[in-house]
Design an enzyme around this catalytic site. Sequence first.
Site, PDB file in Angstrom:
ATOM      1  N   ASN A  10       0.880  -1.173   0.000  1.00 59.97           N
ATOM      2  CA  ASN A  10       0.000   0.000   0.000  1.00 59.97           C
ATOM      3  C   ASN A  10       0.918   1.223   0.000  1.00 59.97           C
ATOM      4  O   ASN A  10       1.469   1.582   1.041  1.00 59.97           O
ATOM      5  CB  ASN A  10      -0.901  -0.026   1.241  1.00 59.97           C
ATOM      6  CG  ASN A  10      -1.751   1.234   1.341  1.00 59.97           C
ATOM      7  OD1 ASN A  10      -1.790   2.041   0.403  1.00 59.97           O
ATOM      8  ND2 ASN A  10      -2.439   1.410   2.458  1.00 59.97           N
ATOM      9  N   LYS A  12       0.145   4.234  -0.364  1.00 63.01           N
ATOM     10  CA  LYS A  12      -0.508   5.442   0.166  1.00 63.01           C
ATOM     11  C   LYS A  12      -0.259   6.616  -0.800  1.00 63.01           C
ATOM     12  O   LYS A  12      -0.273   6.405  -2.002  1.00 63.01           O
ATOM     13  CB  LYS A  12      -0.038   5.713   1.596  1.00 63.01           C
ATOM     14  CG  LYS A  12      -0.191   4.456   2.474  1.00 63.01           C
ATOM     15  CD  LYS A  12       0.018   4.666   3.935  1.00 63.01           C
ATOM     16  CE  LYS A  12      -0.198   3.362   4.680  1.00 63.01           C
ATOM     17  NZ  LYS A  12      -0.125   3.482   6.112  1.00 63.01           N
ATOM     18  N   HIS A  95      -9.549   1.480   5.078  1.00 64.48           N
ATOM     19  CA  HIS A  95      -8.238   1.700   5.700  1.00 64.48           C
ATOM     20  C   HIS A  95      -8.382   2.717   6.831  1.00 64.48           C
ATOM     21  O   HIS A  95      -9.184   3.648   6.738  1.00 64.48           O
ATOM     22  CB  HIS A  95      -7.236   2.201   4.652  1.00 64.48           C
ATOM     23  CG  HIS A  95      -5.841   2.168   5.185  1.00 64.48           C
ATOM     24  ND1 HIS A  95      -5.332   3.173   5.974  1.00 64.48           N
ATOM     25  CD2 HIS A  95      -4.866   1.234   5.080  1.00 64.48           C
ATOM     26  CE1 HIS A  95      -4.090   2.860   6.324  1.00 64.48           C
ATOM     27  NE2 HIS A  95      -3.784   1.679   5.794  1.00 64.48           N
ATOM     28  N   GLU A  97      -6.690   5.159   7.655  1.00 63.48           N
ATOM     29  CA  GLU A  97      -6.504   6.570   7.253  1.00 63.48           C
ATOM     30  C   GLU A  97      -7.765   7.113   6.581  1.00 63.48           C
ATOM     31  O   GLU A  97      -8.083   8.297   6.698  1.00 63.48           O
ATOM     32  CB  GLU A  97      -5.258   6.690   6.354  1.00 63.48           C
ATOM     33  CG  GLU A  97      -3.985   6.567   7.184  1.00 63.48           C
ATOM     34  CD  GLU A  97      -2.858   5.814   6.509  1.00 63.48           C
ATOM     35  OE1 GLU A  97      -2.833   5.737   5.268  1.00 63.48           O
ATOM     36  OE2 GLU A  97      -1.996   5.281   7.248  1.00 63.48           O
ATOM     37  N   GLU A 166      -5.435  -4.409  10.839  1.00 66.27           N
ATOM     38  CA  GLU A 166      -4.395  -3.391  11.015  1.00 66.27           C
ATOM     39  C   GLU A 166      -4.704  -2.582  12.274  1.00 66.27           C
ATOM     40  O   GLU A 166      -5.505  -1.632  12.215  1.00 66.27           O
ATOM     41  CB  GLU A 166      -4.365  -2.439   9.815  1.00 66.27           C
ATOM     42  CG  GLU A 166      -4.078  -3.115   8.492  1.00 66.27           C
ATOM     43  CD  GLU A 166      -3.486  -2.133   7.473  1.00 66.27           C
ATOM     44  OE1 GLU A 166      -2.385  -2.385   7.004  1.00 66.27           O
ATOM     45  OE2 GLU A 166      -4.124  -1.111   7.171  1.00 66.27           O
ATOM     46  N   GLY A 172       2.487   2.736  10.810  1.00 65.65           N
ATOM     47  CA  GLY A 172       3.452   3.815  10.603  1.00 65.65           C
ATOM     48  C   GLY A 172       4.153   4.266  11.874  1.00 65.65           C
ATOM     49  O   GLY A 172       4.787   5.310  11.893  1.00 65.65           O
ATOM     50  N   SER A 210       3.456  -1.634  10.577  1.00 64.52           N
ATOM     51  CA  SER A 210       4.904  -1.660  10.822  1.00 64.52           C
ATOM     52  C   SER A 210       5.572  -2.994  10.489  1.00 64.52           C
ATOM     53  O   SER A 210       6.522  -3.410  11.151  1.00 64.52           O
ATOM     54  CB  SER A 210       5.208  -1.244  12.269  1.00 64.52           C
ATOM     55  OG  SER A 210       4.779   0.093  12.492  1.00 64.52           O
TER      56      SER A 210
HETATM   57  P1  13P Z   1       3.001   0.737   7.747  1.00 61.97           P
HETATM   58  O1  13P Z   1       3.515  -0.579   7.209  1.00 61.97           O
HETATM   59  O2  13P Z   1       3.762   1.908   7.223  1.00 61.97           O
HETATM   60  O3  13P Z   1       2.886   0.696   9.236  1.00 61.97           O
HETATM   61  O4  13P Z   1       1.514   0.917   7.170  1.00 61.97           O
HETATM   62  C1  13P Z   1       0.625  -0.125   7.309  1.00 61.97           C
HETATM   63  C2  13P Z   1      -0.565   0.170   6.493  1.00 61.97           C
HETATM   64  O5  13P Z   1      -1.300   1.096   6.792  1.00 61.97           O
HETATM   65  C3  13P Z   1      -0.811  -0.633   5.301  1.00 61.97           C
HETATM   66  O6  13P Z   1      -2.085  -0.413   4.799  1.00 61.97           O
END
Ligand code: 13P
Length: 248
Positions: A10, A12, A95, A97, A166, A172, A210
């Site tokens: 992903n 982003k 997601h 976010e 997640e 992150g 992460s």
């Molecule tokens: P990270 O791997 O950067 O923690 O992000 C995870 C994520 O949101 C994948 O959709």
Amino acid sequence: MTRQQYCIANWKMNKTPSEGAKFVNNFKIKDLYNSQVKIILCPPYPTLISVKEELIGGIELGAQNVHFETKGAFTGEVSTSMLKDLSCVWVILGHSERRHVFLEEDEIIQKKLVRVLKDGLHPILCIGETLTERESGKTETVLESQLNSALDGVDSETSNLVIAYEPVWAIGTGRTASLDMIADAHKTVRRILSNLGFNGQEISVLYGGSVNPDNAEELNSIDEIDGFLIGGASLKEDSFYQIYRSFK
Ligand code: 13P
């Protein structure tokens, strides 16, 4: 029970079209030897096009979002038919976010999920609790509520559904959930799915939050984990490939 395994990037809001194409060109020459693991790249919308042009068999394309209507006056939105025209097969939905930054509610996620399945795309449905919810013992309630809402009206026989657990506090942050926490959450997800009439043992449940080359092998030792949804560590060809290599 052998479930399909996934290694999903992903990206982003990262990678311009030319950066995306460069990534694929560097990545596709690596030895993608493990046919048991499906590799999916989810770039931002404009980058879908250049990534698609460079793709080879064995790597699939996913989008990070889609609208639930088919077309019309929805400035800034993208439809399922536009994604399909670009050979997109997958769509990330729900997601954290989208939920927390863009205030996307369960009802919207449910409408998108129904649209995606109706139009022959495959949803990667993200669910997960915040730190406050975990610390107040609400993880199971949150997962149940998110699954219940998102899957309302979805045919329980569908085989085109992937769930990504997640935990919001692990995204992150460099803070991964412990192996026990993940195993417990994945078992809970399967139980909830079964209670909703789905075959919880057959649906792939991924972990995200992460994941990196240093922890992927240990995470992959958990039977309950059917792969990863990777943010930051998917942005570099080498680290994404090292995670791919952690699948046995
Ligand atoms: P990270 O791997 O950067 O923690 O992000 C995870 C994520 O949101 C994948 O959709």
